[in-house]
Motif scaffolding. Structure first.
Motif, short mmCIF file in Angstrom:
data_model
loop_
_atom_site.label_atom_id
_atom_site.label_comp_id
_atom_site.label_asym_id
_atom_site.label_seq_id
_atom_site.Cartn_x
_atom_site.Cartn_y
_atom_site.Cartn_z
N TRP A 149 0.85 -1.19 0.00
CA TRP A 149 0.00 0.00 0.00
C TRP A 149 0.88 1.24 0.00
CZ3 TRP A 149 -0.30 4.28 3.07
CH2 TRP A 149 -1.39 5.13 2.83
N THR A 150 0.44 2.26 -0.72
CA THR A 150 1.17 3.53 -0.73
C THR A 150 0.19 4.68 -0.89
OG1 THR A 150 2.97 4.78 -1.80
CG2 THR A 150 1.52 3.51 -3.24
N ASP A 151 0.60 5.84 -0.48
CA ASP A 151 -0.25 7.02 -0.56
C ASP A 151 -0.47 7.41 -2.02
OD1 ASP A 151 -1.73 9.20 0.16
OD2 ASP A 151 -0.07 10.38 0.96
N LEU A 152 -1.51 8.16 -2.27
CA LEU A 152 -1.76 8.67 -3.62
C LEU A 152 -0.67 9.66 -4.01
CD1 LEU A 152 -5.62 9.21 -3.35
CD2 LEU A 152 -4.47 7.44 -4.69
N HIS A 153 -0.52 9.85 -5.30
CA HIS A 153 0.53 10.73 -5.81
C HIS A 153 0.05 12.18 -5.85
CE1 HIS A 153 4.02 11.85 -8.23
NE2 HIS A 153 3.20 12.54 -9.00
N LYS A 154 0.94 13.10 -5.51
CA LYS A 154 0.63 14.53 -5.64
C LYS A 154 0.82 14.91 -7.11
CE LYS A 154 2.29 15.70 -0.97
NZ LYS A 154 2.97 14.44 -0.61
N GLU A 155 -0.28 14.98 -7.82
CA GLU A 155 -0.25 15.14 -9.27
C GLU A 155 -0.15 16.60 -9.71
OE1 GLU A 155 -0.74 14.47 -13.42
OE2 GLU A 155 -0.22 13.11 -11.80
N HIS A 156 0.83 16.90 -10.56
CA HIS A 156 0.90 18.21 -11.22
C HIS A 156 -0.07 18.19 -12.40
CE1 HIS A 156 4.71 18.87 -9.06
NE2 HIS A 156 4.58 20.14 -9.38
N VAL A 157 -1.17 18.88 -12.29
CA VAL A 157 -2.13 18.91 -13.40
C VAL A 157 -1.51 19.60 -14.61
CG1 VAL A 157 -4.44 19.59 -14.13
CG2 VAL A 157 -4.03 18.96 -11.75
N ASP A 158 -0.90 20.75 -14.36
CA ASP A 158 -0.13 21.45 -15.39
C ASP A 158 1.33 21.08 -15.17
OD1 ASP A 158 1.24 23.11 -17.07
OD2 ASP A 158 0.33 24.97 -16.35
N ASP A 159 1.89 20.34 -16.11
CA ASP A 159 3.25 19.83 -15.94
C ASP A 159 4.27 20.93 -15.72
OD1 ASP A 159 4.81 17.27 -16.01
OD2 ASP A 159 5.90 18.36 -17.55
N ASN A 160 4.01 22.10 -16.27
CA ASN A 160 4.95 23.22 -16.13
C ASN A 160 4.42 24.28 -15.15
OD1 ASN A 160 6.86 22.30 -18.16
ND2 ASN A 160 5.27 22.77 -19.65
N GLY A 161 3.41 23.89 -14.38
CA GLY A 161 2.78 24.85 -13.48
C GLY A 161 3.40 24.94 -12.10
N ALA A 162 2.65 25.54 -11.20
CA ALA A 162 3.14 25.80 -9.84
C ALA A 162 3.33 24.52 -9.04
CB ALA A 162 2.15 26.72 -9.12
N ASN A 163 4.09 24.64 -7.96
CA ASN A 163 4.34 23.50 -7.08
C ASN A 163 3.51 23.57 -5.80
OD1 ASN A 163 6.30 22.15 -8.66
ND2 ASN A 163 7.86 23.59 -8.00
N ASP A 164 2.48 24.41 -5.81
CA ASP A 164 1.65 24.53 -4.61
C ASP A 164 0.31 23.83 -4.83
OD1 ASP A 164 0.14 26.23 -6.19
OD2 ASP A 164 0.96 28.05 -5.31
N LEU A 165 -0.61 24.04 -3.91
CA LEU A 165 -1.89 23.34 -3.93
C LEU A 165 -2.76 23.71 -5.13
CD1 LEU A 165 -2.94 21.27 -1.87
CD2 LEU A 165 -4.34 23.06 -0.86
N SER A 166 -2.48 24.86 -5.74
CA SER A 166 -3.28 25.30 -6.89
C SER A 166 -3.03 24.47 -8.14
CB SER A 166 -2.98 26.78 -7.19
OG SER A 166 -1.64 26.93 -7.64
#
Length: 216
Positions: A149-166
């Motif tokens: 088991w492992t946690d879900l991945h923190k997915e970058h929706v925009d590959d070149n976008g911000a590194n925050d929650l947005s």
């Protein structure tokens, strides 16, 4: 071996499909005037400068893309893995360079969010993959012959976008791998077997405002 000068970076490369994209309109040698790397850079620059036109082109492409073409692309990728062509490419100089650049991009793409923000993000999506709906309790990955088991991945929706929650949504390993560097609407559409309009609306709602409620 014939060589060709790239009109942009002014470097000489072998005149073949490994370094240049084919161009039927070029009657001289059948390839673009720019090397692949420069072509990609030019394309990305145009996309940023012409977002509306780019969006319309992608919508037209996705609408006209037959389902059998999507399946064919996936089968082709599997065949390359099975017959060793993908491994052969990885071991080539171009493959090693691509892998190095990919590693550098991944390092720069690490999300900078607190544990509380990540927890709120997962809760917003019902502790499930935002793309396919797989619940976190069922998120197992095969490692060294065993499923862990492992946690879900923190997915970058925009590959070149911000590194925050947005620019962050929870994703399972499978969806994260399949999306890769594709834009959201390019990959997550009616051709995707896990696609639902409800999930897409929820993703957009989160990215377009709801995420800011939870940013510390």
């Amino acid at each position: 071996m014939e060589y060709k000068l790239c009109n942009t970076c002014l470097q000489w490369f072998p005149c073949n499909s490994e370094y240049y994209y084919k161009n039927k309109q070029n009657k001289m040698d059948g390839y673009n005037a720019y090397c692949k790397e420069c072509t990609i850079k030019k394309s990305k620059l145009w996309q940023k400068e012409n977002p509306e036109q780019y969006k319309k082109l992608k919508e037209k492409h996705n609408a006209n893309r037959p389902e059998n073409q999507v399946v064919s692309t996936r089968l082709s990728s599997k065949r390359r893995l099975k017959d060793g062509r993908h491994k052969e490419w990885q071991q080539s100089e171009r493959g090693k360079l691509a892998h190095k650049k990919s590693r550098e991009r991944r390092k720069a793409k690490k999300h900078i969010i607190s544990k509380e923000e990540w927890t709120k993000c997962k809760l917003y999506f019902d502790d499930s993959c935002a793309y396919c709906g797989l619940h976190i309790s069922e998120h197992f990955i095969k490692y060294a012959g065993e499923f862990k088991w492992t946690d879900l991945h923190k997915e970058h929706v925009d590959d070149n976008g911000a590194n925050d929650l947005s620019n962050c949504i929870p994703s399972c390993k499978n969806c994260n791998s399949q999306k890769w560097e594709f834009d959201l609407d390019e990959w997550y559409n009616e051709h995707n077997p896990f696609f639902t309009y409800e999930r897409l609306l929820k993703i957009n709602k989160w990215l377009n405002g709801d995420c800011y409620i939870h940013i510390d």
